[in-house]
Design a protein around this motif. Structure first.
Motif, PDB file in Angstrom:
ATOM      1  N   LEU A 142     -52.223 -24.225  39.925  1.00 53.39           N
ATOM      2  CA  LEU A 142     -53.450 -23.455  39.918  1.00 53.39           C
ATOM      3  C   LEU A 142     -54.487 -24.122  39.011  1.00 53.39           C
ATOM      4  O   LEU A 142     -55.652 -24.274  39.381  1.00 53.39           O
ATOM      5  N   GLY A 143     -54.030 -24.530  37.837  1.00 57.20           N
ATOM      6  CA  GLY A 143     -54.920 -25.213  36.903  1.00 57.20           C
ATOM      7  C   GLY A 143     -55.442 -26.527  37.445  1.00 57.20           C
ATOM      8  O   GLY A 143     -56.585 -26.915  37.175  1.00 57.20           O
ATOM      9  N   LYS A 144     -54.628 -27.210  38.234  1.00 62.04           N
ATOM     10  CA  LYS A 144     -55.049 -28.495  38.802  1.00 62.04           C
ATOM     11  C   LYS A 144     -56.259 -28.315  39.712  1.00 62.04           C
ATOM     12  O   LYS A 144     -57.132 -29.179  39.774  1.00 62.04           O
ATOM     13  N   TYR A 145     -56.316 -27.180  40.401  1.00 61.21           N
ATOM     14  CA  TYR A 145     -57.415 -26.935  41.322  1.00 61.21           C
ATOM     15  C   TYR A 145     -58.579 -26.181  40.672  1.00 61.21           C
ATOM     16  O   TYR A 145     -59.730 -26.398  41.033  1.00 61.21           O
ATOM     17  N   LEU A 146     -58.283 -25.310  39.723  1.00 59.28           N
ATOM     18  CA  LEU A 146     -59.352 -24.539  39.081  1.00 59.28           C
ATOM     19  C   LEU A 146     -59.996 -25.271  37.905  1.00 59.28           C
ATOM     20  O   LEU A 146     -61.153 -25.028  37.581  1.00 59.28           O
ATOM     21  N   LEU A 147     -59.216 -26.125  37.251  1.00 59.75           N
ATOM     22  CA  LEU A 147     -59.700 -26.862  36.078  1.00 59.75           C
ATOM     23  C   LEU A 147     -59.413 -28.357  36.245  1.00 59.75           C
ATOM     24  O   LEU A 147     -58.651 -28.939  35.474  1.00 59.75           O
ATOM     25  N   PRO A 148     -59.999 -29.002  37.230  1.00 56.23           N
ATOM     26  CA  PRO A 148     -59.659 -30.408  37.496  1.00 56.23           C
ATOM     27  C   PRO A 148     -59.982 -31.342  36.330  1.00 56.23           C
ATOM     28  O   PRO A 148     -59.337 -32.372  36.159  1.00 56.23           O
ATOM     29  N   GLY A 164     -50.441 -34.622  34.703  1.00 60.90           N
ATOM     30  CA  GLY A 164     -51.443 -34.809  33.656  1.00 60.90           C
ATOM     31  C   GLY A 164     -52.130 -33.514  33.289  1.00 60.90           C
ATOM     32  O   GLY A 164     -53.329 -33.474  33.049  1.00 60.90           O
ATOM     33  N   SER A 165     -51.374 -32.439  33.233  1.00 64.85           N
ATOM     34  CA  SER A 165     -51.929 -31.106  33.043  1.00 64.85           C
ATOM     35  C   SER A 165     -51.840 -30.653  31.591  1.00 64.85           C
ATOM     36  O   SER A 165     -50.756 -30.406  31.074  1.00 64.85           O
ATOM     37  N   VAL A 166     -53.000 -30.517  30.976  1.00 64.47           N
ATOM     38  CA  VAL A 166     -53.052 -29.965  29.627  1.00 64.47           C
ATOM     39  C   VAL A 166     -52.595 -28.509  29.665  1.00 64.47           C
ATOM     40  O   VAL A 166     -51.832 -28.054  28.810  1.00 64.47           O
ATOM     41  N   LEU A 167     -53.036 -27.769  30.668  1.00 61.03           N
ATOM     42  CA  LEU A 167     -52.642 -26.382  30.852  1.00 61.03           C
ATOM     43  C   LEU A 167     -51.122 -26.260  31.027  1.00 61.03           C
ATOM     44  O   LEU A 167     -50.511 -25.286  30.586  1.00 61.03           O
ATOM     45  N   GLY A 168     -50.509 -27.266  31.645  1.00 64.06           N
ATOM     46  CA  GLY A 168     -49.069 -27.244  31.885  1.00 64.06           C
ATOM     47  C   GLY A 168     -48.244 -27.234  30.615  1.00 64.06           C
ATOM     48  O   GLY A 168     -47.168 -26.633  30.574  1.00 64.06           O
TER      49      GLY A 168
END
Length: 149
Positions: free
Chosen positions: A21-27, A103-107
């Motif tokens: 979700l973060g990958k698409y909402l917070l690229p 590469g997800s900071v949110l992850g």
């Protein structure tokens, strides 16, 4: 949600969902480095191996693997010598692998949240059940082995 199964793999899927979700909402919060893909794969392989070895002990000891079921035997062998919760640890590692790979900071935040949920909702109550079922043997095991790593 009444009737919804409260199981660790479902919480893990939620953490993975946050990453996607973060990958698409917070690229802009994602980055790509080849070396991170290698690290991601190492975490993935280690986590899957840990789940496999840990699960095997439940079958060897003929004790239920599902949370909130009465344990029939105290597992202190294999990965359980290093961590009291190697399967939960592996689920967090899988989330970290996905976060690093994408590469997800949110992850990374999702992995920390999953760790906290697994600790509070599952690890702590299970330890109480183990204490009740195995008494002094459980206390000795808890003194010798860390909850996570």
């Amino acid at each position: 949600m009444k009737g919804f199964p409260d199981l660790p793999p479902l919480w893990w899927l939620g953490s993975i969902g946050l990453i996607y979700l973060g990958k698409y909402l917070l690229p802009g919060w994602h980055f790509t480095l080849f070396v991170l893909n290698v690290v991601s794969w190492l975490f993935l392989v280690a986590a899957l191996g840990l789940i496999g070895r840990s699960t095997l002990w439940f079958f060897r000891k003929k004790t239920p693997i599902e949370p909130n079921h009465q344990p029939k035997d105290l597992i202190v062998e294999g990965p359980y010598q290093l961590s009291r919760n190697p399967i939960y640890l592996a689920l967090v590692m899988l989330t970290i692998a996905s976060a690093i790979g994408h590469g997800s900071v949110l992850g990374i935040g999702a992995a920390m949240l999953l760790w906290k949920v697994l600790d509070r909702r599952f690890a702590e109550p299970e330890e109480e059940d183990i204490r009740l079922a195995f008494g002094q043997a459980a206390e000795q095991y808890f003194k010798q082995t860390r909850r996570w790593f």
